[in-house]
Design an enzyme around this catalytic site. Structure first.
Site, PDB file in Angstrom:
ATOM      1  N   ASN A 103       0.800  -1.233   0.000  1.00 17.85           N
ATOM      2  CA  ASN A 103       0.000   0.000   0.000  1.00 17.85           C
ATOM      3  C   ASN A 103       0.830   1.279   0.000  1.00 17.85           C
ATOM      4  O   ASN A 103       0.423   2.294   0.561  1.00 17.85           O
ATOM      5  CB  ASN A 103      -0.961   0.024   1.199  1.00 17.85           C
ATOM      6  N   ARG A 104       2.011   1.207  -0.590  1.00 21.46           N
ATOM      7  CA  ARG A 104       2.892   2.389  -0.714  1.00 21.46           C
ATOM      8  C   ARG A 104       3.400   2.909   0.626  1.00 21.46           C
ATOM      9  O   ARG A 104       3.906   4.018   0.710  1.00 21.46           O
ATOM     10  CB  ARG A 104       2.197   3.532  -1.494  1.00 21.46           C
ATOM     11  N   LEU A 105       3.239   2.108   1.700  1.00 18.80           N
ATOM     12  CA  LEU A 105       3.766   2.538   3.006  1.00 18.80           C
ATOM     13  C   LEU A 105       5.163   1.944   3.185  1.00 18.80           C
ATOM     14  O   LEU A 105       5.406   1.091   4.044  1.00 18.80           O
ATOM     15  CB  LEU A 105       2.811   2.108   4.131  1.00 18.80           C
TER      16      LEU A 105
END
Ligand SMILES: Cc1cc2nc3c(=O)[nH]c(=O)nc-3n(C[C@H](O)[C@H](O)[C@H](O)COP(=O)(O)O)c2cc1C
Length: 214
Positions: free
Chosen positions: A192-194
Site C-alpha cells: 500500500n505504498r507505506l
C-alpha cells in the site's frame, strides 16, 4: 504514437521489511549486507548504479556506471576524465548515486562529494582489466561527438597496432572517482505504498539514523 496504458502498471511490494531497530549502525556495513543480498539473489548487474551530476548552473544529468569498490571512505567507479560526467564533476563535485534492485524491492540512494582516486588506485584497477577493456579505454574519446561507428572501429585497429606487444598502461585521461557520502538512504518496498525508508545522515563524527515518510 501508440497509446500505452502505462498508468495502470502497478506492483505491490511485500517481500521484506526494514526497521531502524534492526539496521547496522554503520551505513557501509548495511550497504554491504544489502549488496551481498543482491548478489546472492542473482540480481542482474548488482553493482550498476545511476550517477547523477550537475553543471555549475544546476543542470543535472544521469547515467549508469559500475561500482568497483566501497569502504568507509566511499564508493568508487571508473571512467574517462574527459567525459561529460568528468566535466560536470569539475564544475560541481556534489553528486548522487542510486541502486535499484527490483528483485528485492530495494533502492539505495547515496549523496556526497566526489574526488578523483589516487593515480596508484587507478593504475591498480586499470591493470586488473582484460586487454579488450584496456584498449577500449585508449580508443574511446568518451562523450565527444564522432562521425560514425567506422571511425571508432578504425581508431581501435590503430591503437591495437600501436600497442601490440607492449604493456598497456592506463591512459592519463582515464581513472577512478570516489564519492564520499553524507547521506545514505535504504528503501524497502512495502504494501500500500507505506514503504520503509531508513536514512543515515552524517554529522561531524557519527551517523544519525532516521526514518523518513514514504
Ligand atoms: C550497465 C552499465 C554500466 C556502465 N558502466 C560504466 C562505467 O563503469 N564507467 C563508464 O564510464 N561508463 C559506464 N557506462 C556507460 C555510461 O552510462 C555512459 O554512457 C558513459 O559513461 C558516458 O557518460 P557521460 O557522457 O555522461 O560522461 C555503463 C552503462 C551501463 C548501461
Amino acid at each position: 504514437m501508440i497509446k500505452r496504458d502505462i498508468a495502470s502498471i502497478r506492483k505491490e511490494y511485500a517481500l521484506k521489511q526494514l526497521d531502524e531497530s534492526e539496521v547496522i549502525q554503520n551505513p557501509f556495513d548495511q550497504f554491504g549486507l544489502w549488496l551481498d543480498d543482491a548478489i546472492l539473489s542473482r540480481v542482474s548487474e548488482p553493482n550498476a548504479m545511476v550517477l547523477s551530476t550537475t553543471t555549475s548552473d544546476g543542470r543535472p544529468s544521469a547515467r549508469v556506471v559500475l561500482l568497483k569498490g566501497f569502504d568507509e571512505n566511499g564508493f568508487s567507479f571508473f571512467t574517462s576524465y574527459i567525459s561529460r560526467k568528468a566535466s560536470q564533476l569539475e564544475q560541481n563535485p556534489f553528486a548522487a548515486l542510486v541502486f535499484f534492485w527490483p528483485e528485492l524491492e530495494r533502492q539505495i540512494r547515496i549523496e556526497g562529494m566526489v574526488k578523483k582516486v589516487s593515480k596508484q588506485e587507478s593504475d591498480d584497477y586499470f591493470n586488473s582489466r582484460p586487454e579488450g577493456s584496456k584498449i577500449g579505454a585508449w580508443t574511446s574519446p568518451q562523450s565527444q561527438t564522432i562521425p560514425n561507428r567506422i571511425f571508432l572501429e578504425s581508431l581501435k585497429v590503430d591503437i591495437e597496432n600501436s600497442l601490440s606487444g607492449k604493456t598497456i598502461d592506463r591512459p592519463e585521461n582515464w581513472g577512478g572517482y570516489r564519492l564520499t557520502p553524507y547521506l545514505i538512504e535504504f528503501w524497502q518496498g512495502r504494501p500500500n505504498r507505506l514503504h520503509d525508508r531508513i536514512q543515515y545522515r552524517k554529522t561531524e563524527n557519527s551517523w544519525i539514523i532516521e526514518r523518513l515518510a514514504p
